[in-house]
Design an enzyme around this catalytic site. Structure first.
Site, PDB file in Angstrom:
ATOM      1  CG  HIS A 134      -9.717   5.460   4.577  1.00 16.83           C
ATOM      2  ND1 HIS A 134     -10.105   4.928   3.441  1.00 16.83           N
ATOM      3  CD2 HIS A 134      -8.684   4.990   4.956  1.00 16.83           C
ATOM      4  CE1 HIS A 134      -9.531   3.786   3.231  1.00 16.83           C
ATOM      5  NE2 HIS A 134      -8.420   3.722   4.304  1.00 16.83           N
ATOM      6  CB  CYS A 154       4.813   5.170  -5.350  1.00 16.71           C
ATOM      7  SG  CYS A 154       5.235   5.067  -3.719  1.00 16.71           S
ATOM      8  CG  HIS A 213       1.665   5.043  -0.418  1.00 18.94           C
ATOM      9  ND1 HIS A 213       2.697   5.343  -1.452  1.00 18.94           N
ATOM     10  CD2 HIS A 213       1.423   6.446   0.132  1.00 18.94           C
ATOM     11  CE1 HIS A 213       2.986   6.792  -1.439  1.00 18.94           C
ATOM     12  NE2 HIS A 213       2.279   7.384  -0.619  1.00 18.94           N
ATOM     13  CG  ASP A 216     -11.350   4.296  -1.811  1.00 20.50           C
ATOM     14  OD1 ASP A 216     -10.794   4.012  -0.916  1.00 20.50           O
ATOM     15  OD2 ASP A 216     -11.731   3.131  -2.242  1.00 20.50           O
ATOM     16  CG  HIS A 221      -4.254   5.130   2.573  1.00 19.83           C
ATOM     17  ND1 HIS A 221      -3.507   4.040   2.479  1.00 19.83           N
ATOM     18  CD2 HIS A 221      -5.485   4.557   2.629  1.00 19.83           C
ATOM     19  CE1 HIS A 221      -4.021   2.712   2.735  1.00 19.83           C
ATOM     20  NE2 HIS A 221      -5.316   3.488   2.867  1.00 19.83           N
TER      21      HIS A 221
HETATM   22  P1  AMP Z   1      -6.735   0.483   3.297  1.00 20.75           P
HETATM   23  O1  AMP Z   1      -7.696  -0.779   3.211  1.00 20.75           O
HETATM   24  O2  AMP Z   1      -7.143   1.208   4.713  1.00 20.75           O
HETATM   25  O3  AMP Z   1      -5.412   0.159   3.109  1.00 20.75           O
HETATM   26  O4  AMP Z   1      -7.407   1.502   2.188  1.00 20.75           O
HETATM   27  C1  AMP Z   1      -7.035   1.206   0.642  1.00 20.75           C
HETATM   28  C2  AMP Z   1      -8.172   1.818  -0.030  1.00 20.75           C
HETATM   29  O5  AMP Z   1      -7.672   2.078  -1.477  1.00 20.75           O
HETATM   30  C3  AMP Z   1      -9.215   1.064  -0.230  1.00 20.75           C
HETATM   31  O6  AMP Z   1     -10.215   1.878   0.113  1.00 20.75           O
HETATM   32  C4  AMP Z   1      -9.363   0.870  -1.807  1.00 20.75           C
HETATM   33  O7  AMP Z   1     -10.685   0.895  -2.205  1.00 20.75           O
HETATM   34  C5  AMP Z   1      -8.376   2.191  -2.486  1.00 20.75           C
HETATM   35  N1  AMP Z   1      -7.934   1.929  -3.337  1.00 20.75           N
HETATM   36  C6  AMP Z   1      -6.944   0.956  -4.135  1.00 20.75           C
HETATM   37  N2  AMP Z   1      -6.485   0.865  -5.137  1.00 20.75           N
HETATM   38  C7  AMP Z   1      -6.883   2.265  -5.691  1.00 20.75           C
HETATM   39  C8  AMP Z   1      -6.743   3.037  -6.698  1.00 20.75           C
HETATM   40  N3  AMP Z   1      -6.034   2.545  -7.631  1.00 20.75           N
HETATM   41  N4  AMP Z   1      -7.357   4.190  -6.884  1.00 20.75           N
HETATM   42  C9  AMP Z   1      -8.132   4.589  -5.792  1.00 20.75           C
HETATM   43  N5  AMP Z   1      -8.254   4.066  -4.615  1.00 20.75           N
HETATM   44  C10 AMP Z   1      -7.856   2.685  -4.479  1.00 20.75           C
END
Ligand code: AMP
Length: 110
Positions: A98, A5, A94, A28, A96
């Site tokens: 991939h 957010c 949140h 990412d 997302h």
């Molecule tokens: P998940 O583990 O499926 O919840 O994926 C979360 C993803 O968000 C992971 O691949 C993290 O590397 C990525 N992530 C976490 N914080 C950030 C951020 N500030 N900017 C970009 N990616 C992020």
């Protein structure tokens, strides 16, 4: 406010690879493939199940953005993944999508 957010509110000056009224995409922080992009709804939903129940059309919008990014990234193949729940590897609550590409992927996933 959750981290995605805050990104959606542009608190960190994140570069968006795609954005429209409902959807945003950015790279990412810890890429697991040469191309690793996260596509998110601007509005907060904890996971894909909550999002699908509330707004199924928005799920299609996330995949439409992923398809268009796969083309603009020049990917010849790609993998799209929603991790749902800690046991499936979800670490940011949140929803997302991939988008991963630029290398080969094993099946089944680990
Ligand atoms: P998940 O583990 O499926 O919840 O994926 C979360 C993803 O968000 C992971 O691949 C993290 O590397 C990525 N992530 C976490 N914080 C950030 C951020 N500030 N900017 C970009 N990616 C992020």
């Amino acid at each position: 406010m959750c981290i995605f957010c805050k990104i959606a509110a542009n608190e960190f000056g994140t570069q968006f690879l795609y954005e429209d009224e409902n959807v945003l995409a950015f790279r990412d922080l810890d890429p697991r493939a040469p191309t690793h992009i996260l596509i998110i709804p601007r509005k907060h939903y904890e996971n894909i199940d909550e999002l699908t129940n509330a707004d199924p059309a928005l799920v299609g919008e996330l995949f439409a953005a992923a398809s268009s990014l796969a083309i603009s990234e020049g990917l010849t193949g790609h993998r799209t993944v929603f991790n749902t729940g800690e046991s499936a590897g979800q670490s940011v609550f949140h929803a997302h999508l991939h988008l991963l590409g630029g290398r080969s992927f094993a099946w089944p996933p680990g």
